[in-house]
Design a protein around this motif. Structure first.
Motif, mmCIF file in Angstrom:
data_model
loop_
_atom_site.group_PDB
_atom_site.id
_atom_site.type_symbol
_atom_site.label_atom_id
_atom_site.label_comp_id
_atom_site.label_asym_id
_atom_site.label_seq_id
_atom_site.Cartn_x
_atom_site.Cartn_y
_atom_site.Cartn_z
ATOM 1 N N CYS A 34 0.828 -1.200 0.000
ATOM 2 C CA CYS A 34 0.000 0.000 0.000
ATOM 3 C C CYS A 34 0.865 1.254 0.000
ATOM 4 N N CYS A 35 0.247 2.322 -0.470
ATOM 5 C CA CYS A 35 0.900 3.621 -0.554
ATOM 6 C C CYS A 35 0.970 4.277 0.826
ATOM 7 N N CYS A 38 -1.340 7.694 0.611
ATOM 8 C CA CYS A 38 -2.805 7.674 0.517
ATOM 9 C C CYS A 38 -3.423 6.368 1.003
ATOM 10 N N GLN A 40 -3.767 3.591 -0.497
ATOM 11 C CA GLN A 40 -4.359 2.758 -1.545
ATOM 12 C C GLN A 40 -3.395 1.632 -1.933
ATOM 13 N N LEU A 42 -1.018 -0.577 -4.100
ATOM 14 C CA LEU A 42 -0.128 -0.213 -5.199
ATOM 15 C C LEU A 42 -0.090 -1.324 -6.237
ATOM 16 N N TRP A 54 3.388 1.367 -8.489
ATOM 17 C CA TRP A 54 2.680 2.510 -9.049
ATOM 18 C C TRP A 54 1.429 2.773 -8.232
ATOM 19 N N CYS A 55 1.222 4.032 -7.849
ATOM 20 C CA CYS A 55 -0.008 4.389 -7.156
ATOM 21 C C CYS A 55 -0.955 5.088 -8.113
ATOM 22 N N ASP A 56 -2.112 4.459 -8.329
ATOM 23 C CA ASP A 56 -3.140 5.029 -9.194
ATOM 24 C C ASP A 56 -3.697 6.314 -8.612
ATOM 25 N N HIS A 57 -3.742 6.346 -7.305
ATOM 26 C CA HIS A 57 -4.363 7.469 -6.623
ATOM 27 C C HIS A 57 -3.458 8.712 -6.632
ATOM 28 N N CYS A 58 -2.200 8.534 -6.285
ATOM 29 C CA CYS A 58 -1.228 9.642 -6.320
ATOM 30 C C CYS A 58 -0.738 9.898 -7.741
ATOM 31 N N LYS A 62 6.190 4.676 -6.861
ATOM 32 C CA LYS A 62 6.641 4.568 -5.476
ATOM 33 C C LYS A 62 7.746 3.532 -5.413
ATOM 34 N N ALA A 67 7.018 1.929 0.472
ATOM 35 C CA ALA A 67 5.694 1.322 0.512
ATOM 36 C C ALA A 67 5.420 0.719 1.883
#
Ligand SMILES: [Zn+2]
Ligand SMILES: [Zn+2]
Length: 75
Positions: A34-35, A38, A40, A42, A54-58, A62, A67
């Protein structure tokens, strides 16, 4: 990265990519990455043998050192 069992705090054995096994409890875990920013989940990216996330939200890459790793016990 070294993770310990949430139940007995033994060192977990590596049982696959993002999988761990506790020899003491005989439990299997998967690692949820998880990020830190945020929270979420990853997405795992693999490029040239190096693993990053990769964070979709940010909407940014990463590194695995930033992480958060959550152990999810498998039934
Ligand atoms: Zn254990
Ligand atoms: Zn994020």
């Amino acid at each position: 990265m070294q993770l310990s069992c949430p139940d007995c705090e033994s060192e977990l054995a590596n049982s696959g990519e993002l999988k761990r096994h506790c020899p003491s409890c005989d439990s299997d875990f998967v690692i949820n990455v998880c990020c830190r920013e945020c929270g979420q989940p990853l997405q795992r990216l693999k490029a040239c043998g190096a693993v990053s996330f990769w964070c979709d939200h940010c909407n940014e890459l990463k590194s695995k050192s930033t992480a958060i790793y959550n152990l999810v016990k498998q039934a």
